[in-house]
Scaffold this motif. Structure first.
Motif, PDB file in Angstrom:
ATOM      1  N   ASP A 163     -14.930  -6.822  43.561  1.00  0.00           N
ATOM      2  CA  ASP A 163     -14.353  -6.796  44.896  1.00  0.00           C
ATOM      3  C   ASP A 163     -15.488  -6.692  45.901  1.00  0.00           C
ATOM      4  O   ASP A 163     -16.204  -5.686  45.925  1.00  0.00           O
ATOM      5  CB  ASP A 163     -13.410  -5.595  45.007  1.00  0.00           C
ATOM      6  CG  ASP A 163     -12.565  -5.592  46.279  1.00  0.00           C
ATOM      7  OD1 ASP A 163     -12.866  -6.375  47.199  1.00  0.00           O
ATOM      8  OD2 ASP A 163     -11.621  -4.792  46.344  1.00  0.00           O
ATOM      9  N   PRO A 186      -8.181 -11.482  52.215  1.00  0.00           N
ATOM     10  CA  PRO A 186      -8.398 -11.315  50.772  1.00  0.00           C
ATOM     11  C   PRO A 186      -8.163 -12.607  49.999  1.00  0.00           C
ATOM     12  O   PRO A 186      -7.135 -13.248  50.140  1.00  0.00           O
ATOM     13  CB  PRO A 186      -7.386 -10.230  50.368  1.00  0.00           C
ATOM     14  CG  PRO A 186      -6.365 -10.215  51.441  1.00  0.00           C
ATOM     15  CD  PRO A 186      -6.988 -10.750  52.684  1.00  0.00           C
ATOM     16  N   ARG A 194     -12.927 -11.223  52.021  1.00  0.00           N
ATOM     17  CA  ARG A 194     -12.882 -10.288  50.897  1.00  0.00           C
ATOM     18  C   ARG A 194     -12.594 -11.092  49.636  1.00  0.00           C
ATOM     19  O   ARG A 194     -11.528 -11.707  49.524  1.00  0.00           O
ATOM     20  CB  ARG A 194     -11.805  -9.231  51.110  1.00  0.00           C
ATOM     21  CG  ARG A 194     -11.702  -8.226  49.965  1.00  0.00           C
ATOM     22  CD  ARG A 194     -10.585  -7.222  50.194  1.00  0.00           C
ATOM     23  NE  ARG A 194     -10.475  -6.290  49.077  1.00  0.00           N
ATOM     24  CZ  ARG A 194      -9.530  -5.341  48.959  1.00  0.00           C
ATOM     25  NH1 ARG A 194      -8.614  -5.213  49.920  1.00  0.00           N
ATOM     26  NH2 ARG A 194      -9.505  -4.551  47.899  1.00  0.00           N
ATOM     27  N   ALA A 243      -2.205 -12.023  49.804  1.00  0.00           N
ATOM     28  CA  ALA A 243      -3.550 -12.564  49.610  1.00  0.00           C
ATOM     29  C   ALA A 243      -3.483 -14.066  49.408  1.00  0.00           C
ATOM     30  O   ALA A 243      -2.430 -14.632  49.073  1.00  0.00           O
ATOM     31  CB  ALA A 243      -4.219 -11.928  48.396  1.00  0.00           C
TER      32      ALA A 243
END
Length: 264
Positions: free
Chosen positions: A17, A23, A49, A89
């Motif tokens: 991560d 994300p 991310r 996400a």
């Protein structure tokens, strides 16, 4: 740095991560692991991310040795989002990982803001190559990951790219670890009839030299995905384009995430 999450679906999933922003959660192809995305992740983490994860039966993710399906892997992906506190996400991945992401979009569309689908297909196993692949799987389980078998797999996935680091990994694996992941891929359902249900924005990236899934096939199925942009073809890339052409893959992903950010 590799981290671990015990998820509600059972496995203890290994993941990485890094970065901040929208994300992006990516899964790898069959017999690979999250190392596949090392270079693209490094190129993307200054703007997004990026979470990469090892599927059941692969890499550093603990697996109890029982049979599973790629639907189970899709549920693992959704459970990983839960464990990381990610409500929604962009999900995707390479080959098997892309198939798992599409499956997750069917199971929980509200969790999928977008899709990144790299050298993959929604199709079930092609019957014309079933005998050859079954023979390969039987040989791997009977004789173990011999250098000859590893070279065959390496050439199919990496083309002329550097496969030696992956052969080193394969040679260390017990033959029994091959059976359940292989069965899951070989017995996967055909998602093609359900593509119209997947309405999230989608990026399809495909290597022009992909021998496992021809680029013409990618163009055909992507045309039935309602939210898909035109297929991004990476010239000269084999099946494992994130490893062999990381800059081109990262560039396509960054452009997609930036252009689609209002919808994400």
């Amino acid at each position: 740095m590799t981290r671990f999450a015990s998820v509600a679906t059972g496995p203890r999933i290994a993941y990485r991560d890094s970065g901040r922003g929208v994300p992006l959660v990516l899964g790898h192809g069959f017999m690979l692991d999250s190392d596949l995305f090392d270079e693209p992740s490094a190129l993307l983490a200054d703007r997004f991310r990026v979470v990469t994860w090892d599927a059941r039966g692969h890499g550093r993710t603990a697996h109890d040795g029982g049979p599973f399906t790629l639907w189970d892997s899709a549920r693992d992906l959704i459970a990983l989002l839960d464990a990381l506190g990610i409500d929604q996400a962009v999900v995707g991945g390479h080959s098997q990982g892309g198939f798992v992401a599409m499956s997750a979009a069917l199971l929980a569309p509200e969790r999928v803001a977008g899709l990144v689908l790299i050298d993959t297909t929604p199709a079930g196993q092609d019957g014309s190559s079933l005998g050859e692949l079954t023979a390969f799987g039987d040989a791997w389980q009977a004789a173990g990951p011999t250098p000859e078998l590893c070279q065959v797999l390496g050439a199919m996935v990496f083309g002329d790219g550097d496969v030696e680091p992956w052969i080193e990994k394969w040679m260390k694996r017990h033959p029994a670890e091959f059976a359940d992941p292989f069965r899951a891929v070989m017995e996967r359902d055909d998602l093609s009839p359900r593509l119209s249900e997947i309405t999230a924005p989608a990026l399809v990236v495909h290597g022009s030299a992909d021998s496992a899934v021809p680029v013409a096939e990618a163009r055909q199925w992507a045309s039935h995905l309602p939210g898909a942009d035109p297929v991004v073809v990476i010239d000269g890339a084999p099946h494992a384009s994130p490893a062999t052409h990381p800059r081109e893959v990262a560039s396509a992903i960054a452009r997609f995430l930036s252009e689609r950010s209002p919808a994400l």
